[in-house]
Design an enzyme around this catalytic site. Sequence first.
Site, PDB file in Angstrom:
ATOM      1  CB  SER A  26      -0.955  -0.050   1.191  1.00  0.00           C
ATOM      2  OG  SER A  26      -1.951   0.948   1.091  1.00  0.00           O
ATOM      3  CG  ASP A  75      -6.696  -1.597  -4.526  1.00  0.00           C
ATOM      4  OD1 ASP A  75      -7.394  -1.037  -3.661  1.00  0.00           O
ATOM      5  OD2 ASP A  75      -5.457  -1.731  -4.409  1.00  0.00           O
ATOM      6  CG  HIS A  91      -5.903  -1.798  -0.638  1.00  0.00           C
ATOM      7  ND1 HIS A  91      -5.153  -1.138  -1.579  1.00  0.00           N
ATOM      8  CD2 HIS A  91      -5.333  -1.507   0.565  1.00  0.00           C
ATOM      9  CE1 HIS A  91      -4.186  -0.467  -0.987  1.00  0.00           C
ATOM     10  NE2 HIS A  91      -4.257  -0.687   0.311  1.00  0.00           N
TER      11      HIS A  91
END
Length: 390
Positions: A200, A326, A355
């Site tokens: 991330s 995502d 995600h």
Amino acid sequence: MVAGITDLMRSWGSALVVLSAGAAYTAYYLKRVVHKPMIACGNSKLEEFIHRHVPSAQQIYWPTFWCFQGHIHTVLAVLFRAFINKSYRREVIEMPDGGEIFLDWTDADDTSSSPPNERPTVVIMPGITGSSDESYIKHFADDMHQIGFRSVVFNQRGYAGSTLKTPRGFCAGNTEDLHSVLMHIKASYPGAPIAVLGLSIGGIILLNYLADYGEEAPIVGALPVSAAWDLMKSNRSLETSINWLLFNSYITNNLRKYLKSNKGIIEDKYDIDHILQSRTIYEFDNRMTAGMFGYRDADHYYVEASPHGKLHRIKIPTLCLNAADDPFAPLHTLPLDSAMKSSHTAIIVSKHGGHLGFMYGMLPIGKTLMSKVFTEFMTAIFHHGKELTV
């Protein structure tokens, strides 16, 4: 008698409806959900390397049958990560400005055949507001331990039980702390090759670092997972109603907690009460993060910190894993055209995965597509990386 027949027909009818719905769902899943990931890569040698050594990146991906949708996948992936009892060796290092970073090591002394000074080492960079305490981070560290690689979790300033020592946290565009950490590792283990996993926001920082340092980056490979490439577009996605409710508000609340726990060191420089009124990531970044790192505002920060226009500056073998659904970085935000022209970067895109989700199996506890790609890529880059230089 007639009533009994009628009841039986009703039961058969209900069963037929259920079977028909199940058949329709299964047909949709097989036709629309199950696919091979796509790859965008401009370097035939790197693409062949991935095909040869990272089979999970090109095999058919079977997302969990009953929860493949991106939002559900993202949320449930957190709940289905199996608990793992993982301990670390902690090291505290000081940054040039006086700040502190907690490094959490798994040395793999009991599983590695390599001497400590030559042992392959993987730096793990957690997602936003995450740390070495997170279950998914412990699983990644354990994955490396199982195959004899040393790992070290790079906890951002103020996380994993630490507090800020200077009025400076972290942001997606600042790569100074990562460079200091990598230089520290190189000094500690001069003969050990290093690769980095960025998750991330950790992936965004990693991509920016690779672009900043080019060939001078002291690593042999990089794997950003679920990184947002265009922060302006990602922010707009996260501010839609469903994404604000599920993700944006939760992350913003964690950022406010982070600020409260470090209030004493930064309250002389910032309007803490105003920042604590933030209800979105954008507001928090606009009120604190941007100014902390020299940006005019959040828009300026997001433009400058977005890695989507920097692929041509990356000179280290880099495999990126994203999911088209995502919520943080949907398909239209991915720089696939740029990847097709890149000399050192490949982007693998699965149709589903959410995600940091990428679950598979009817009961998706344990391994994920990203953990398989992680293990395969790290093994390949340490054991077969010379293939990319021949």
